[in-house]
Write an enzyme that holds these catalytic residues in place. Structure first.
Site, PDB file in Angstrom:
ATOM      1  N   ASP A 123       0.806  -1.086  -0.121  1.00  0.00           N
ATOM      2  CA  ASP A 123      -0.112  -0.125  -0.124  1.00  0.00           C
ATOM      3  C   ASP A 123       1.052   1.269   0.131  1.00  0.00           C
ATOM      4  OD1 ASP A 123      -2.258   1.685  -0.341  1.00  0.00           O
ATOM      5  OD2 ASP A 123      -3.171   0.775   1.312  1.00  0.00           O
TER       6      ASP A 123
HETATM    7  C1  BGC Z   1      -5.131   3.293  -0.169  1.00  0.00           C
HETATM    8  C2  BGC Z   1      -5.227   2.221  -1.297  1.00  0.00           C
HETATM    9  C3  BGC Z   1      -4.792   2.685  -2.852  1.00  0.00           C
HETATM   10  C4  BGC Z   1      -3.745   3.286  -2.808  1.00  0.00           C
HETATM   11  C5  BGC Z   1      -3.492   4.137  -4.233  1.00  0.00           C
HETATM   12  C6  BGC Z   1      -3.815   4.075  -0.464  1.00  0.00           C
HETATM   13  O1  BGC Z   1      -3.832   5.349   0.172  1.00  0.00           O
HETATM   14  O2  BGC Z   1      -5.065   2.758   0.956  1.00  0.00           O
HETATM   15  O3  BGC Z   1      -6.456   1.472  -1.230  1.00  0.00           O
HETATM   16  O4  BGC Z   1      -5.074   1.659  -3.671  1.00  0.00           O
HETATM   17  O5  BGC Z   1      -3.691   4.649  -1.870  1.00  0.00           O
HETATM   18  O6  BGC Z   1      -4.234   5.069  -4.331  1.00  0.00           O
END
Ligand code: BGC
Length: 684
Positions: free
Chosen positions: A257
């Protein structure tokens, strides 16, 4: 594979690490852009993957730099969050789950994938599969609700929709199931907080949707930011390496993440970026999204013998293999040739799925469908087109969205509108003007609830009432309306704890965030053109103190007995939810009879349904099981199936649900929701 092995042999360490990096494009007023720095880094092979860049022109241009100007000509993974649509915004996942129709779940993912591919993307960070039993947590909006069986069916449908049976298909994208695992159970519903839970509960409720995703061939999985039982998921060897890769045989790509690898320092499990990078890599995380820990830390980790070149190569191989499966080596420009946008067809699906996601929570005296034509339309969400998208709206634009005001006006209703108050402000000076509209209206329609960004990431709430001064507005309207029916359309990314509002209103329609066709879909349901059929995929609490509240609880040794004080209860609120899982009314009126089982493996459970109402409608039935096992307690109800049947007035039909054979004693229950008094039962 041969191509990949040949490439790996030629790669420098920096180029290998580049393949493990995913960096975000910057945002300009006009949309996402790349800095000259990122372009150079792509040219040099230091960045091998991007997120947050979309649009055919920009993605094709940047893919060209990677393919034509980098030494090894390796194309980029280009990823974006299309949780409930890319250009065409469908209902938020929690709402769409309430349609309880896998064909719809798949169809909206298919359109989202086509629009992503049209935008030059080849990966989406969806579906989100975190079972969520805590509406304080804002990301419940992105989830398939409280039940693991539903989450598993949802996972399979979404992956079929996104990946379309072949990643090489130019109109398919790789799905990325997230956030592995138990992120939905963060302590007290507070975003990014740790999770602590038993192995038993983890396997019973939180892992099944991910297992289903792996079985459905998901291309990628994203570990959660969070810490589970003391180990951050980004470095969770037992779950990532032993369970996912070992037990489930997942051989796809693990994408961290956002910034999660560097955050291992904040978790306190790594002393520097080299240690953080080594922990994540050794757990099997292939791609470092946005933390630079692999770029800065892996060379040192190698020198300090914290990782081996073979371990790095294994990650690089998985990333290159995904690029190969996506057809990128054969034709890197296969996606993004056609462009992307909202079409008449995608709108039709948005309207139909939105209409089927609306949950009629209450309809006293059958005030709905609307008989009156002269309406006072009050509330801050009545004329709020952009809010209708909800959180994580992909590339959806506010100007593509239909407000309630527009939808009802187009349906020919005679409307007067005033917002009364803003969504979350203290100013009540607009209330008198709103009250004036009640005088010569036949009915009042109140559009209340949360703003889109009050749910989603980083949007936990400790209070689940109406924000700002909306309850004051509602109180004033109910007083003024004096006998005229008041209908509430409630927008939210989560169940709200609003027992007062629900008891005041004659009818309540939970609209969640229905997406770009919100106004049309709401008008279709309010006017009776379509009978409501959405069911809540999550229990609605009466009070925040009941959370977590879900139907799959265990009985305990002292289940509640109103005649015995020393049994499980609260002294100030009932145990039951305000609305149980599966609740949702129809304009039809369904009578259930003749529950029976036909032998076989699986068993077939059948039930007759008759529509005794004056309107056509669609009934949803849930099949639950209660099993008894020696020595181990089981949930009161476990969901094993669901199905739908559409019936005209006076029509009868039979619904058939299949149930895998079970060992031992069990009782099965079938009914329209998880409230025990609505269920028919049979012992098997
Ligand atoms: C989120 C993810 C997301 C990623 C990219 C993160 O802050 O937790 O769910 O896919 O950002 O946007």
């Amino acid at each position: 594979m041969e191509r990949i092995d040949k490439l790996i042999v030629q790669m420098t360490l920096a180029e290998k690490i580049g393949q493990l990096m995913m960096t975000a494009a910057d945002h300009a007023v006009t949309g996402p852009v790349l800095t000259p720095f990122s372009e150079d880094a792509i040219r040099s092979g230091a960045i091998g993957n991007l997120l947050n860049l979309y649009g055919a022109e920009s993605t094709q241009r940047i893919q060209k730099i990677a393919v034509e100007e980098s030494r090894l000509h390796i194309p980029l993974l280009l990823g974006y969050d299309a949780l409930h649509g890319q250009r065409t915004t469908f209902p938020i996942p929690l709402a769409e789950t309430g349609v309880f129709d896998p064909a719809v779940w798949e169809a909206t993912a298919r359109v989202a994938a086509e629009e992503c591919a049209g935008d030059g993307l080849n990966m989406t960070f969806a579906p989100m599969l975190d079972v969520s039993r805590d509406p304080r947590w804002g990301r419940i909006a992105e989830s398939p609700g409280e039940d693991p069986f539903v989450g598993s069916v949802f996972a399979r449908a979404k992956i079929r929709g996104f990946q379309n049976g072949s990643l090489a298909d130019a109109r398919a994208v790789s799905a990325c199931a997230k956030h592995f695992a138990a992120y939905g159970a963060v302590n007290a519903g507070r975003e990014y907080a740790p999770t602590d839970m038993s192995e038993g509960m983890l396997h019973e409720a939180y892992l099944p949707p991910f297992r289903a995703a792996v079985e459905a061939g998901v291309a990628a999985i994203m570990p959660a930011f969070t810490d589970l039982n003391g180990i951050p998921l980004t470095a969770h060897v037992p779950l990532l390496r032993d369970y996912l890769r070992g037990e489930l045989g997942f051989d796809g790509v693990l994408v961290s993440d956002y910034h999660a690898i560097a955050e291992l320092l904040n978790h306190g499990v790594a002393a520097d970026l080299a240690e953080a990078a080594a922990l994540a890599l050794k757990a099997g995380v292939d791609i470092d999204m946005m933390s630079d820990a692999y770029r800065l830390g892996l060379p040192q980790a190698l020198e300090r013998n914290l990782v081996t070149m073979d371990e790095i190569d294994a990650c690089v191989r998985r990333v290159l293999l995904l690029k190969e499966r996506l057809g990128l080596f054969d034709d890197p420009y296969r996606r993004g040739r056609e462009g992307s946008g909202v079409t008449a067809q995608s709108r039709a699906l948005a309207r139909a799925s939105a209409a089927r996601s609306l949950v009629l929570l209450k309809n006293d005296g059958n005030v709905l469908p609307l008989a009156a034509r002269k309406l006072a339309l009050i509330g801050p969400l009545a004329d709020a087109a952009g809010e209708m998208r909800g959180p994580w709206a992909g590339a959806g634009q506010p100007e593509d969205c239909i407000s309630v005001l527009q939808g009802l006006t187009e349906a020919g209703l005679d409307l007067r509108h005033a917002p009364g108050v803003a969504i979350d402000e203290d100013d009540v000076s607009g209330i008198p003007a709103a009250l004036e509209l009640c005088a010569d209206a036949d009915m009042v329609l109140l559009c209340l609830g949360e703003a889109a960004l009050m749910s989603g990431e980083a949007a936990s709430r400790a209070h689940l009432g109406l924000p700002g001064r909306q309850q004051d507005l509602a109180d004033a309207v109910f007083e003024k309306a004096q006998g005229k029916p008041v209908i509430v359309v409630l927008f939210s990314g989560r169940p709200l704890a609003v027992p007062r509002l629900v008891s005041q209103a004659d009818a309540v329609l939970a609209a969640w965030f229905p997406g770009c066709e919100a106004g049309h879909a709401i008008a279709d349901v309010l006017t009776g053109k379509i009978s409501p059929s959405g069911r809540t995929p999550v229990s609605w609490p009466r009070a925040v103190g009941q959370i977590p509240i879900f139907f799959g609880m265990r009985p305990g040794g002292r289940p509640f007995n109103p005649d015995d004080y020393f049994t499980s209860h609260y002294s100030d609120v009932e145990n039951t939810p305000l609305f149980p899982f599966g609740h949702g009314l129809s304009y039809g009126d369904f009578a259930l009879s003749n529950l029976r089982i036909e032998p076989g493996d699986p068993l077939t459970v059948k039930l007759d349904v008759e529509n005794r109402g004056a309107f056509a409608g669609e009934e949803t039935l849930f099949l639950f099981l209660n099993q008894k096992k020696p020595g181990v307690t089981r949930p009161l109800l476990e969901l094993k199936g669901f199905g739908k049947i559409a019936l005209a007035p006076s029509e009868r039909g039979t619904i058939a649900l299949s149930l895998p054979r079970i060992e031992g004693r069990a009782t099965l229950f079938v009914g329209p929701n998880a409230a025990t008094d609505s269920l028919l039962s049979l012992s098997i």
